[in-house]
Enzyme design. Structure first.
Site, PDB file in Angstrom:
ATOM      1  N   TYR A 122      21.620  31.034 -47.161  1.00  0.00           N
ATOM      2  CA  TYR A 122      22.039  32.318 -48.034  1.00  0.00           C
ATOM      3  C   TYR A 122      23.050  31.836 -49.169  1.00  0.00           C
ATOM      4  O   TYR A 122      23.305  32.570 -49.856  1.00  0.00           O
ATOM      5  CB  TYR A 122      22.471  33.294 -47.208  1.00  0.00           C
ATOM      6  CG  TYR A 122      21.372  33.916 -46.620  1.00  0.00           C
ATOM      7  CD1 TYR A 122      20.565  34.852 -47.169  1.00  0.00           C
ATOM      8  CD2 TYR A 122      21.074  33.720 -45.368  1.00  0.00           C
ATOM      9  CE1 TYR A 122      19.367  35.479 -46.733  1.00  0.00           C
ATOM     10  CE2 TYR A 122      20.011  34.205 -44.409  1.00  0.00           C
ATOM     11  CZ  TYR A 122      19.132  35.074 -45.209  1.00  0.00           C
ATOM     12  OH  TYR A 122      18.019  35.573 -44.518  1.00  0.00           O
ATOM     13  N   PHE A 406      23.712  43.337 -38.054  1.00  0.00           N
ATOM     14  CA  PHE A 406      22.640  44.082 -38.639  1.00  0.00           C
ATOM     15  C   PHE A 406      21.467  43.203 -39.033  1.00  0.00           C
ATOM     16  O   PHE A 406      20.667  43.880 -39.925  1.00  0.00           O
ATOM     17  CB  PHE A 406      22.798  45.128 -39.708  1.00  0.00           C
ATOM     18  CG  PHE A 406      23.759  44.665 -40.809  1.00  0.00           C
ATOM     19  CD1 PHE A 406      22.994  44.163 -41.696  1.00  0.00           C
ATOM     20  CD2 PHE A 406      25.258  44.570 -40.805  1.00  0.00           C
ATOM     21  CE1 PHE A 406      23.843  43.609 -43.045  1.00  0.00           C
ATOM     22  CE2 PHE A 406      25.850  44.084 -41.750  1.00  0.00           C
ATOM     23  CZ  PHE A 406      25.245  43.596 -42.743  1.00  0.00           C
TER      24      PHE A 406
END
Length: 406
Positions: A122, A406
């Site tokens: 990322y 999450f």
């Protein structure tokens, strides 16, 4: 071969897009799974990549608020990002991430956050590691609290699901608005993610226990935990798996952990996603027995650099100029920004610090300093004293803490 990227249109497409990441975990979402998950993840925030009409990749966003220095801020919580192995290395992940970024800007979300299943991915999409987490594995026999601590305070009682749904959300809301890194939790999140006790989702442990601490007649802390029991070589072992343990202040935190560490007939207490400065390190008698392990926490990306920098509070008065040298996916962010009186504006001033948008995301919550990044070769001091000026503004009194994945 031409691929198409768009949001999903129905529950069947929703399940297929989520199933792109589910493939790697041996999970294919059922219709019930899709219905449950779509209550948390709006279908209009789930992008899919299609090959000849078939969904082969997906990436979604939870519409959160994330507490940043100064208070809650709208944040895109990136989740369920995956490309089927048949379609790797074809640029689909890049197309999905760019579609997400465009959508975030249209929705007015100045920042995005994620937990990385694979840490090497990322950074190239502008995300920086903004917080760290501790994992603890405490043998019960060594888990006593240090001598000289205040005597026991308050009352702890176990409550059922209905009472937990009544007591915990208001207490969490008070805590999350002042704790950097905490996420908003709508009612559906409490029902489906935090307090759900479906036996199929216990993963080998027992029922969910909900322990509530009351101090002076109000909810001051709580713990959600399960007991996991197994038999090894004829010997039963029982471990406590702590899903979350919060206290509204030092006394409450101490009493919640006193309760967890004193549960009888337990071999170990396991907890994860603790902040790096958690007081547990200092309230136990034997810190070496905590079995602490450092892990990555929340990754943050500034979707709109000017809006994000202007939205948080700063620790001091002063001025600093940051040159965001690179942002390959949102070119508008790549500029020189002067931060003064809490407002970031485009500038022609000489920069104090030169860095990429990913490094700026790492500093945003105050968990990583500009000086640390410079020592790692991740940022450049462009004028004398620039790192110190930047750190004086971005410094926070406590490490950021995102307590759920999450």
């Amino acid at each position: 071969m031409a691929f198409r990227v768009r949001t999903v249109r129905d529950l069947e497409e929703f399940r297929a897009a989520v199933g792109s990441i589910g493939h790697y975990f041996g999970w294919q979402p059922t219709e019930e799974d899709g219905q449950r998950f779509s209550r948390l993840l709006p279908p209009e925030r789930l992008h899919a990549a299609l090959d000849d009409g078939r969904i082969v990749a997906g990436a979604g966003v939870f519409p959160f608020e994330l507490t940043v220095p100064g208070g809650p801020l709208r944040c895109a919580g990136v989740t369920v990002v995956g490309v089927l192995p048949s379609h790797r290395r074809r640029g689909l992940l890049t197309r999905l991430m760019r579609a997400q970024l465009e959508d975030m800007r249209e929705c007015g979300e100045p920042i995005a956050g994620l937990w990385a299943s694979e840490e090497t991915i990322y950074g190239r999409y502008g995300y920086g590691l903004a917080s760290f987490a501790l994992r603890a594995r405490v043998p019960r026999v060594w888990g006593g609290l240090a001598a000289g601590l205040p005597p026991r305070e308050g009352r702890i009682r176990l409550v059922d699901h209905e009472e937990a749904m009544r007591l915990l959300p208001p207490a969490y809301e008070r805590l999350r608005r002042r704790t950097v890194g905490f996420l908003s939790r709508p009612r559906e999140w409490w029902e489906l993610r935090r307090l759900d006790d479906d036996p199929e989702r216990r993963f080998g442990a027992g029922p969910l226990n909900r322990a509530v601490l009351e101090l002076d007649g109000r909810v001051a802390g709580w713990a959600l935990y399960r007991v996991q029991q197994d038999n090894r070589d004829g010997h039963w072992r029982r471990n406590i798996r702590v899903a979350e343990a919060f206290g509204d202040g030092p006394a409450a935190t101490r009493e919640v952990w006193r309760f967890l560490l004193e549960i009888d007939w337990v071999d170990e207490v396991h907890a994860w996603m603790l902040p790096v400065d958690h007081p547990l390190r200092l309230v136990v008698a034997r810190v070496n027995q905590l079995g602490l392990r450092l892990e990555d926490g929340l990754w943050v990306r500034l979707v709109d650099v000017g809006a994000a920098l202007s939205a948080r509070e700063y620790a001091a008065d002063g001025r600093v100029t940051l040159e965001v040298a690179t942002d390959p996916h949102v070119p508008d962010n790549a500029a020189t920004w002067t931060l003064e009186d809490g407002v970031a504006r485009r500038s022609r001033r000489r920069p104090d610090v030169r860095l990429g948008v990913d490094a700026l995301g790492a500093t945003y919550l105050g968990g990583v300093s500009f000086a640390e990044l410079a020592a790692a070769g991740r940022v450049e001091e462009a004028s004398r004293g620039g790192l110190a000026r930047a750190d004086a503004l971005f410094r926070t009194p406590a490490a950021p803490w995102c307590p759920e994945n999450f």
